[in-house]
Design an enzyme around this catalytic site. Structure first.
Site, mmCIF file in Angstrom:
data_model
loop_
_atom_site.group_PDB
_atom_site.id
_atom_site.type_symbol
_atom_site.label_atom_id
_atom_site.label_comp_id
_atom_site.label_asym_id
_atom_site.label_seq_id
_atom_site.Cartn_x
_atom_site.Cartn_y
_atom_site.Cartn_z
ATOM 1 N N ALA A 13 -6.160 -18.565 1.274
ATOM 2 C CA ALA A 13 -7.898 -18.429 1.608
ATOM 3 C C ALA A 13 -7.607 -16.938 2.310
ATOM 4 O O ALA A 13 -8.803 -16.691 3.525
ATOM 5 C CB ALA A 13 -8.940 -18.576 1.359
ATOM 6 N N VAL A 93 -0.395 -17.511 -0.776
ATOM 7 C CA VAL A 93 -0.399 -17.339 0.801
ATOM 8 C C VAL A 93 0.478 -16.456 1.731
ATOM 9 O O VAL A 93 1.233 -15.730 1.124
ATOM 10 C CB VAL A 93 0.739 -19.706 1.135
ATOM 11 C CG1 VAL A 93 -0.277 -20.042 0.413
ATOM 12 C CG2 VAL A 93 2.375 -18.701 0.814
ATOM 13 N N THR A 95 3.384 -14.735 3.852
ATOM 14 C CA THR A 95 5.162 -14.762 3.716
ATOM 15 C C THR A 95 5.712 -14.234 5.046
ATOM 16 O O THR A 95 6.142 -12.806 4.598
ATOM 17 C CB THR A 95 5.423 -14.112 2.434
ATOM 18 O OG1 THR A 95 4.458 -12.996 2.136
ATOM 19 C CG2 THR A 95 4.780 -14.951 1.657
ATOM 20 N N GLU A 169 -0.225 -7.604 -5.162
ATOM 21 C CA GLU A 169 -1.555 -6.966 -4.266
ATOM 22 C C GLU A 169 -1.022 -5.840 -3.661
ATOM 23 O O GLU A 169 -0.554 -5.663 -2.719
ATOM 24 C CB GLU A 169 -1.908 -7.707 -4.260
ATOM 25 C CG GLU A 169 -3.197 -7.731 -3.713
ATOM 26 C CD GLU A 169 -4.762 -7.129 -4.855
ATOM 27 O OE1 GLU A 169 -4.739 -7.527 -5.663
ATOM 28 O OE2 GLU A 169 -4.510 -6.142 -4.221
ATOM 29 N N ALA A 172 -5.584 -2.614 0.252
ATOM 30 C CA ALA A 172 -5.416 -2.147 1.886
ATOM 31 C C ALA A 172 -6.444 -2.755 2.332
ATOM 32 O O ALA A 172 -7.473 -2.489 2.397
ATOM 33 C CB ALA A 172 -5.521 -0.569 1.976
ATOM 34 N N LYS A 224 6.438 -3.986 -4.835
ATOM 35 C CA LYS A 224 5.652 -3.567 -4.248
ATOM 36 C C LYS A 224 6.626 -3.995 -2.844
ATOM 37 O O LYS A 224 5.859 -2.846 -1.793
ATOM 38 C CB LYS A 224 5.018 -5.814 -4.058
ATOM 39 C CG LYS A 224 4.058 -6.127 -3.189
ATOM 40 C CD LYS A 224 3.177 -5.166 -2.705
ATOM 41 C CE LYS A 224 2.453 -5.535 -1.104
ATOM 42 N NZ LYS A 224 1.131 -4.864 -1.046
ATOM 43 N N CYS A 280 1.527 -5.873 7.155
ATOM 44 C CA CYS A 280 2.939 -6.301 5.697
ATOM 45 C C CYS A 280 4.365 -4.863 5.966
ATOM 46 O O CYS A 280 5.366 -5.083 5.835
ATOM 47 C CB CYS A 280 2.006 -6.396 4.486
ATOM 48 S SG CYS A 280 1.435 -7.880 3.684
ATOM 49 N N ARG A 454 -5.444 8.331 17.803
ATOM 50 C CA ARG A 454 -6.496 8.750 16.312
ATOM 51 C C ARG A 454 -6.836 10.092 15.868
ATOM 52 O O ARG A 454 -7.072 9.981 14.553
ATOM 53 C CB ARG A 454 -7.407 7.647 16.253
ATOM 54 C CG ARG A 454 -6.931 6.306 16.059
ATOM 55 C CD ARG A 454 -6.136 6.195 14.598
ATOM 56 N NE ARG A 454 -5.313 4.485 14.917
ATOM 57 C CZ ARG A 454 -4.947 3.742 13.923
ATOM 58 N NH1 ARG A 454 -4.257 4.769 12.780
ATOM 59 N NH2 ARG A 454 -4.648 2.520 13.603
#
Ligand code: NAD
Ligand code: UGA
Length: 478
Positions: A13, A93, A95, A169, A172, A224, A280, A454
């Site tokens: 979740a 989950v 990774t 998936e 973003a 991916k 990621c 930024r």
């Protein structure tokens, strides 16, 4: 022929499982969606009646939760129960990169995925489609399949049968709901037509069919990793050019506009910044590096590893630059940090550039007053590995060098600026582009600096305020 899916269980979740399942529940009222997690605290927050307490901040998510929770969307810790009742199970989950053992520092740690596969093997009933939603190394589906096939052969459960699909998936954070509702594509990898059809039917409730791509399972897994590697590559590319702009008198925004209007290059993902963060990009590139080495392609591995190295160099370059501009030392100096999340519109700080930059400044003795509209002090404490200093937060202190802990969370930017030598913008929260710099300037200790990593502050708002101003990739003042 597979029957239509009626009961989904999503294991995990988190930032993917929560929003993804919320949107599926919203778009498919006839499907019951159970999101399960071993983390009791997280599930408690997903079930909180106060929607401000949801464990994930994502614009638009609270409204869907309000509409769907308790109707066809449920959050629970009863993993076994909801695996048993599901006809489709998403594995969503974490990774992370392996910390020790073979492949440490690069390969993905698949222990949570393996645990899930074993739970699915043990508790499923009848025919179940298992969908890899987590980002996984190429050929992971094979691992999941062999665990499930062993169960098919040895279980007492009659008619136990599994098919495995890859459905990575691409959302973003910060735009997850929009990305899920209007995806550029949905990718389904697999070799069983019925299983592919069953999953496609779910998405076709709101995604046009031409956007639902079917590939073999390995292409899907690799696509991916490749998508994230290409996106991260653009950021390292533009940040490297930004450094060159600063050295030569060019402006990275002008360069980005000039190259971005070439349709072959495109204008997106060309914003120079403090370096990419998020859970990621780094992990997935390192995974690609590991796979390339594993398959005997060291040149390919080296090529991709360069993207991560540049990113890390770039973050330290920013900290060094801040120190240099503040007369070569930040020891005992107060600095106001604006933004700790890895990007705007999320409370996620994983791999945030702010972590490395703040740690560098703290190591040099700076005292940081950190502001972020969504990240809480507990999270910053974990990320910096240092307790919040409540004394400096609550009282006006002139000699900061006496303290062991070097930061506090500030809810108010004016307090954070009071007596500070610099303001550093690290996350592009919209509110930071609308600050009253006249007021802030009146609080800062002069000579003071504003560092905009930024590029969200308009120079016009700063000039004539007796402030020094540095903007990422802007060499035009040379
Ligand atoms: P996360 O850490 O936020 O969530 C993962 C959840 O899985 C945790 O709450 C954990 O408690 C739970 N979990 C682990 N093992 C479990 C088990 N055996 N049973 C029940 N629950 C278990 O991770 P995330 O950000 O949602 O990412 C999940 C996957 O999706 C990763 O592979 C990631 O690479 C990928 N991904 C993430 C994003 C993103 O934006 N965060 C986007 C696309 C893909
Ligand atoms: C990224 C991808 O964009 C998603 O498609 C993917 O699903 C996801 O990773 C994942 O697999 O986890 P995310 O990390 O949430 O999504 O956010 P991005 O918008 O990609 O930003 C990543 C980092 O790059 C942020 O730190 C952001 O500030 C930075 N960035 C992004 C820039 O510095 N410049 C840009 O032009 C764009």
């Amino acid at each position: 022929m597979t029957e239509k899916i009626k009961n989904i269980c999503c294991i995990g979740a988190g930032y993917v499982g929560g929003p993804t399942m919320a949107v599926i529940a919203d778009k498919c009222p006839e499907i019951r969606v159970n999101v399960v997690d071993v983390n009791e605290e997280r599930i408690k927050l997903w079930n909180s009646s106060n929607l401000e307490e949801l464990p994930i901040y994502e614009p638009g998510l609270d409204k869907i939760i309000q509409r769907k929770r308790g109707k066809n969307l449920f959050f629970s810790t009863e993993v076994e129960k909801y695996i048993s009742s599901a006809d489709m199970i998403f594995i969503s989950v974490n990774t992370p990169t392996k910390k020790k053992g073979l492949g440490a520092g690069k390969a993905s740690d698949l222990k949570w995925v393996e645990v899930c596969a074993r739970q699915v093997a043990k508790f499923s009933k009848g025919y179940t489609i298992v969908v890899e939603k987590s980002t996984l190394p190429v050929k992971t589906a094979e691992v999941i399949k062999s665990i499930l096939e062993a169960a098919e052969l040895h279980s007492d459960e009659e008619n136990l049968k599994f098919d495995v699909l890859s459905n990575p998936e691409f959302l973003a954070e910060g735009t997850a709901i929009k990305d899920l509702e209007f995806p550029d594509r949905v990718l389904i990898g697999g070799n069983n037509d019925d299983a592919i059809l069953a999953l496609s039917q779910i998405y076709s409730n709101w995604v046009p069919e031409y956007k639902i791509l079917h590939t073999n399972i390995w292409s899907s897994e690799l696509a991916k990793l490749t998508a994230n590697a290409f996106l991260a590559q653009r950021i390292s590319s533009i940040n490297s050019i930004g450094a060159l702009c600063e050295a030569t008198g060019a402006d990275v925004r002008e360069v980005a506009r000039a190259i971005g209007s070439d349709r072959r290059i495109g204008s997106k993902f060309l914003d120079a910044g403090p370096g990419f963060g998020g859970s990621c990009f780094k992990k997935d590139i390192l995974n690609l590096v590991y796979l390339s080495n594993y398959f005997g392609l060291p040149e390919v591995a080296e090529f991709w590893e360069g993207i991560v190295k540049l990113n890390s160099w770039h973050q330290h370059r920013i900290s060094e630059l801040i120190i240099k501009k503040l007369f070569g030392t930040v020891s005992g100096k107060k600095i106001c940090i604006l933004g700790f999340a890895f990007k705007a519109n999320t409370n996620d700080t994983r791999e945030s550039a702010a972590i490395n930059i703040c740690k560098d400044l703290i190591n040099e003795g700076a005292i940081l007053f950190i502001h972020d509209p969504k990240v809480d002090a507990n999270q910053i404490e974990k990320d910096l590995g240092q307790k919040e200093n409540l004394i400096i937060k609550e009282s006006k202190i002139s000699n900061y060098s006496q303290f062991d802990s070097h930061w506090c969370k500030s809810e108010d930017i004016l307090t954070a600026s009071d007596g500070a030598d610099a303001v550093v913008v690290l996350t592009e929260w919209a509110e930071y582009s609308e600050l009253n710099w006249k007021e802030i300037s009146s609080k800062l200790r002069k000579p003071a600096w504003v560092f905009d990593a930024r590029s969200i502050i308009q120079s016009e708002k700063i000039i004539n305020l007796n402030l020094n101003f540095w903007k990422i990739g802007d060499g035009t003042k040379h």
